[in-house]
Design an enzyme around this catalytic site. Structure first.
Site, mmCIF file in Angstrom:
data_model
loop_
_atom_site.group_PDB
_atom_site.id
_atom_site.type_symbol
_atom_site.label_atom_id
_atom_site.label_comp_id
_atom_site.label_asym_id
_atom_site.label_seq_id
_atom_site.Cartn_x
_atom_site.Cartn_y
_atom_site.Cartn_z
ATOM 1 N N TRP A 156 73.670 -21.930 68.621
ATOM 2 C CA TRP A 156 73.214 -20.615 68.153
ATOM 3 C C TRP A 156 74.066 -20.187 66.956
ATOM 4 O O TRP A 156 75.294 -20.289 66.995
ATOM 5 C CB TRP A 156 73.343 -19.611 69.299
ATOM 6 C CG TRP A 156 72.952 -18.207 68.946
ATOM 7 C CD1 TRP A 156 71.861 -17.817 68.215
ATOM 8 C CD2 TRP A 156 73.641 -17.012 69.311
ATOM 9 N NE1 TRP A 156 71.829 -16.454 68.110
ATOM 10 C CE2 TRP A 156 72.911 -15.928 68.775
ATOM 11 C CE3 TRP A 156 74.800 -16.748 70.043
ATOM 12 C CZ2 TRP A 156 73.310 -14.604 68.944
ATOM 13 C CZ3 TRP A 156 75.189 -15.434 70.220
ATOM 14 C CH2 TRP A 156 74.442 -14.371 69.669
ATOM 15 N N ASP A 172 77.482 -20.454 78.234
ATOM 16 C CA ASP A 172 76.740 -19.306 77.703
ATOM 17 C C ASP A 172 75.393 -19.269 78.423
ATOM 18 O O ASP A 172 74.557 -20.156 78.261
ATOM 19 C CB ASP A 172 76.541 -19.474 76.187
ATOM 20 C CG ASP A 172 75.848 -18.250 75.561
ATOM 21 O OD1 ASP A 172 75.496 -17.319 76.312
ATOM 22 O OD2 ASP A 172 75.663 -18.243 74.326
ATOM 23 N N LYS A 209 67.454 -10.823 77.493
ATOM 24 C CA LYS A 209 66.139 -11.458 77.579
ATOM 25 C C LYS A 209 65.540 -11.315 78.970
ATOM 26 O O LYS A 209 64.372 -10.962 79.107
ATOM 27 C CB LYS A 209 66.226 -12.947 77.221
ATOM 28 C CG LYS A 209 67.308 -13.316 76.228
ATOM 29 C CD LYS A 209 66.943 -13.065 74.785
ATOM 30 C CE LYS A 209 68.185 -13.175 73.926
ATOM 31 N NZ LYS A 209 67.962 -13.343 72.527
HETATM 32 C C1 LMR Z 1 68.211 -15.394 68.562
HETATM 33 O O1 LMR Z 1 68.815 -16.473 68.629
HETATM 34 O O2 LMR Z 1 67.247 -15.222 67.809
HETATM 35 C C2 LMR Z 1 68.631 -14.258 69.440
HETATM 36 O O3 LMR Z 1 69.663 -14.653 70.273
HETATM 37 C C3 LMR Z 1 68.891 -12.998 68.686
HETATM 38 C C4 LMR Z 1 70.176 -13.009 67.901
HETATM 39 O O4 LMR Z 1 70.938 -12.039 68.024
HETATM 40 O O5 LMR Z 1 70.432 -13.933 67.139
#
Ligand code: LMR
Length: 393
Positions: free
Chosen positions: A130, A211, A246
């Protein structure tokens, strides 16, 4: 003093959100930011959340401080949600949970805590991961190393490359794992792979940091936590960052939890006191509302059942969309991986240029990496999206 500062590029996910909002085309489609959407393209407030909020409004009698750890009731409920009702890790007093401002708050406080434990801590993160993991961990001063996770050709987990690289980790290093619904790839570890990585973590004396941002949106609340729970049952210490954004749809209420598991109850008490002092020096205390909603839902059999039913429906819907999407793309290639992956995200495996054309020519928004939020599709837009993708390929 500010004159020396240069302008930074925007976070790619937030920038895409802004571009989508500014687009005036009525048939635009948002497959960018990771929020769940229903059939009509709305991000709904879950029915149990509505009811819990109504009850809270009637029963709330104070706005006094909640304290750095947040609500004890929320923390206990989250421990059971993550580890399971019968978890011995909860019974034996080796586990503590604190309420945090979202999953990001949990990740950042964990990172600050890990640096306090060991100033030169190295954390291993998956490639890809992420986008916000890096700034959250790096901003706390941790050293970041990457382990290969996704085979870019097959868009499946490259498990042997992952294990080979983690063989190079040193005792005391931290390994960040996605509990389920890997963001951005949707490619999850199988249970056998969780067992194998657990063995490596134990053998090398690494600290697992999980996570858990999407519990309940992959295959189900229990199924999604199976790997994490196995790991928690084997290792002396572990850190878990969880999000209620979520699975409770509480995005803007910033509701999350940070769990520490320690080798003994006494160590856990000491570690938690250190963690709470880190919290106090950052934001002092978490916001109350979202956690009060979650606590009310998880503490009431009827509301909990209603929430689980709705969450189960969201999960089913995403699974259905995954199949429909991969079928709709079949004429241009093998997209079967989309149906096999879990959670909101998958990579389409198309080029940044094709992504740009989809956005500019067709009003279809996804990250430059070709990550799509499958939950942003619905029966109405799916044919439009599939035909646009076919046209740029
Ligand atoms: C995403 O990956 O789109 C979500 O987790 C929102 C974010 O804050 O990035």
């Amino acid at each position: 003093m500010f004159e020396a500062l240069t302008q930074l590029p925007q976070d790619p996910i937030l920038q895409l959100m802004q571009m989508f909002r500014a687009d005036t085309r009525p048939d635009k489609v948002d497959l960018g930011v990771g929020v769940y959407k229903d059939d009509s393209g709305n991000t709904p407030i879950m029915a149990a959340v509505h009811e819990a909020e109504r009850r809270l409004l009637e029963s709330e009698i104070t706005k006094s401080y909640v304290g750095p750890a947040g609500s004890a009731g929320f923390n206990e409920s989250m421990a059971r949600l993550i580890l399971g009702d019968g978890s011995s890790r909860i019974r034996d007093g080796r586990t503590s949970v604190i309420q945090t401002p979202g999953g990001c708050g949990a990740l950042r406080m964990a990172a600050e805590f890990l640096r306090l434990c060991q100033p030169d801590t190295t954390v291993w993160v998956s490639t890809p991961t992420w986008a916000n993991h890096m700034p959250l961990l790096d901003g706390a001063g941790l050293n970041i190393r990457e382990y290969p996770y996704l085979n870019r050709e097959t868009l499946t987990v490259d498990f042997s490359a992952m294990l080979d690289t983690l063989e190079g980790a040193r005792a005391g290093d931290v390994v960040l794992l996605h509990g389920c619904c890997h963001n951005p790839s949707g490619a999850d570890l199988t249970f056998d792979q969780w067992q194998a990585v657990t063995q490596l973590i134990q053998r090398k004396g690494l600290l697992p940091f999980v996570d858990m941002a999407y519990q309940g949106l992959g295959e189900g609340l229990e199924e999604d936590a199976a790997g994490l729970r196995y790991l928690a049952g084997q290792v002396p210490e572990m850190v878990v960052a969880a999000s209620c954004s979520k699975n409770f749809g509480l995005y803007r209420e910033r509701t999350g939890a940070l769990m520490l598991i320690s080798a003994t109850g006494a160590t856990n008490t000491a570690a938690t006191s250190q963690l709470l002092s880190v919290v106090r020096s950052h934001y002092s205390m978490p916001p109350a509302h979202g956690a009060a909603v979650v606590e009310s839902i998880l503490g009431d059999d009827v509301l909990r059942a209603e929430w689980q039913l709705e969450l189960g429906g969201m999960c089913e819907r995403i699974l259905g969309l995954r199949h429909a999407f991969s079928d709709a793309l079949a004429p241009v290639g093998d997209f079967g991986f989309i149906a096999r992956q879990r959670g909101m995200f998958s990579f389409l495996g198309i080029t940044p240029e094709q992504v740009r054309r989809l956005r500019e020519e067709h009003g279809i928004y996804m990250l430059e990496s070709s990550r799509v939020n499958v939950a942003g599709l619905n029966d109405r837009v799916l044919p439009q999206v599939a035909s646009a993708i076919r046209s740029v390929m």
